[in-house]
Design a protein around this motif. Structure first.
Motif, short mmCIF file in Angstrom:
data_model
loop_
_atom_site.label_atom_id
_atom_site.label_comp_id
_atom_site.label_asym_id
_atom_site.label_seq_id
_atom_site.Cartn_x
_atom_site.Cartn_y
_atom_site.Cartn_z
N TYR A 32 0.88 -1.16 0.00
CA TYR A 32 0.00 0.00 0.00
C TYR A 32 0.93 1.22 0.00
O TYR A 32 1.91 1.25 0.73
N PHE A 34 1.36 5.59 -0.03
CA PHE A 34 0.69 6.81 0.40
C PHE A 34 1.59 8.02 0.14
O PHE A 34 2.81 7.92 0.15
N LYS A 49 -3.73 7.68 -1.81
CA LYS A 49 -3.23 6.36 -1.45
C LYS A 49 -3.47 5.38 -2.59
O LYS A 49 -4.43 5.51 -3.35
N THR A 51 -4.02 1.34 -3.23
CA THR A 51 -4.32 0.10 -2.50
C THR A 51 -4.66 -1.02 -3.46
O THR A 51 -5.57 -1.81 -3.21
N SER A 97 -0.29 -4.67 7.86
CA SER A 97 -0.30 -4.40 9.29
C SER A 97 -0.58 -2.94 9.62
O SER A 97 -0.65 -2.59 10.79
N TYR A 98 -0.68 -2.11 8.60
CA TYR A 98 -0.94 -0.68 8.77
C TYR A 98 0.28 0.10 9.26
O TYR A 98 0.23 1.31 9.39
N LYS A 99 1.36 -0.58 9.54
CA LYS A 99 2.56 0.12 9.99
C LYS A 99 3.16 0.87 8.80
O LYS A 99 3.43 0.28 7.76
N LEU A 100 3.35 2.16 8.94
CA LEU A 100 3.86 2.98 7.84
C LEU A 100 5.36 3.17 7.94
O LEU A 100 5.90 3.48 9.00
N PHE A 102 8.14 5.55 6.34
CA PHE A 102 8.18 6.82 5.63
C PHE A 102 9.50 7.03 4.90
O PHE A 102 10.56 6.57 5.35
N GLY A 103 9.42 7.75 3.81
CA GLY A 103 10.62 8.25 3.17
C GLY A 103 11.15 9.44 3.95
O GLY A 103 10.55 9.87 4.94
N PHE B 34 -0.41 4.15 16.42
CA PHE B 34 1.04 4.17 16.26
C PHE B 34 1.59 5.48 16.82
O PHE B 34 0.95 6.52 16.69
N TYR B 36 4.90 8.00 16.56
CA TYR B 36 6.07 8.35 15.76
C TYR B 36 6.82 9.51 16.43
O TYR B 36 6.24 10.33 17.13
#
Lengths: 112, 115
Positions: A32, A34, A49, A51, A97-100, A102-103, B34, B36
């Motif tokens: 996924y 975003f 997003k 998906t 798992s929805y854990k993002l 990031f760049g 979450f 961060y």
């Protein structure tokens, strides 16, 4: 493991010019993807997003991004930059798992 | 879209004290939240995953005894920075997920300054 690479920590464009922010991802599972925008001292706002539906994704404020599996890319574009687009932009990847992840972010500067 | 409220938006505390940051989902039940941390001009680093009714899962390198996370209800998760030091000064952001969908909704962030 998943990862995201954003090329260019700063991008500067003139008002009315094309905006192109680059994002490449690495993922061992269908990702996924975003794009988020962050204004100073604020949280993140979702622009768009992907998906696994349409590869060309349209978001808010005139932004869109195209998922290209062969290039592992998800670049963000906008045909005509506006002064209010100046902000920090983050590309992110997630598994189910929805854990993002990031760049590093790209700061967009818009010149009058 | 869904609303996530994070409080306080800014806090200044003295070294050695503890600070609690709240993250609330206002119009949906957040099964997962979450936390961060964002350093100046840097990206967001995931600290921990908080699931309602269970212990948080911390990312490698994050001290669980320093950053206490509680997710006592489906609408509230808290992050407590214990015995704060100046190096804990940072921007902390929470995000929340509901039971459906793939989108994360972010709080407004908390700017913590430890003096």
């Amino acid at each position: 493991a998943q990862s995201v690479t954003q090329l260019g920590s700063h991008v500067s464009v003139s008002e009315g010019a094309l905006v192109l922010l680059r994002c490449n991802y690495s993922s061992s599972v269908p990702p996924y993807l975003f794009w988020y925008v962050q204004y100073p001292n604020q949280g993140l706002q979702l622009l768009l997003k992907y998906t696994s539906a349409a590869t060309l994704v349209k978001g808010i404020n005139g932004f869109e991004a195209e998922f290209k599996k062969s290039e592992t890319s998800f670049h963000l574009t906008k045909p005509s930059a506006h002064m209010s687009d100046a902000a920090e932009y983050f590309c992110a990847v997630s598994d189910s798992s929805y854990k993002l992840i990031f760049g590093s972010g790209t700061r967009l500067l818009v010149r009058p | 879209g869904a609303v996530v409220s994070q409080h306080p938006s800014r806090v200044i505390c003295k070294s050695g004290t503890s600070v609690k940051i709240e993250c609330r989902s206002l119009d949906f039940q957040a099964t997962t939240m979450f936390w961060y941390r964002q350093f100046p001009k840097k990206s967001l680093m995931l600290m921990a995953t908080s699931n309602e009714g269970s212990k948080a899962t911390y990312e490698q390198g994050v001290e669980k005894d320093k950053f206490l996370i509680n997710h006592a209800s489906l609408t509230l998760s808290t992050l407590t920075v214990t015995s704060a030091h100046p190096e804990d000064s940072s921007f902390y952001i929470c995000s929340a997920h509901g039971q459906r969908g793939t989108e994360a909704f972010f709080g407004q962030g908390t700017r913590l300054t430890v003096v």
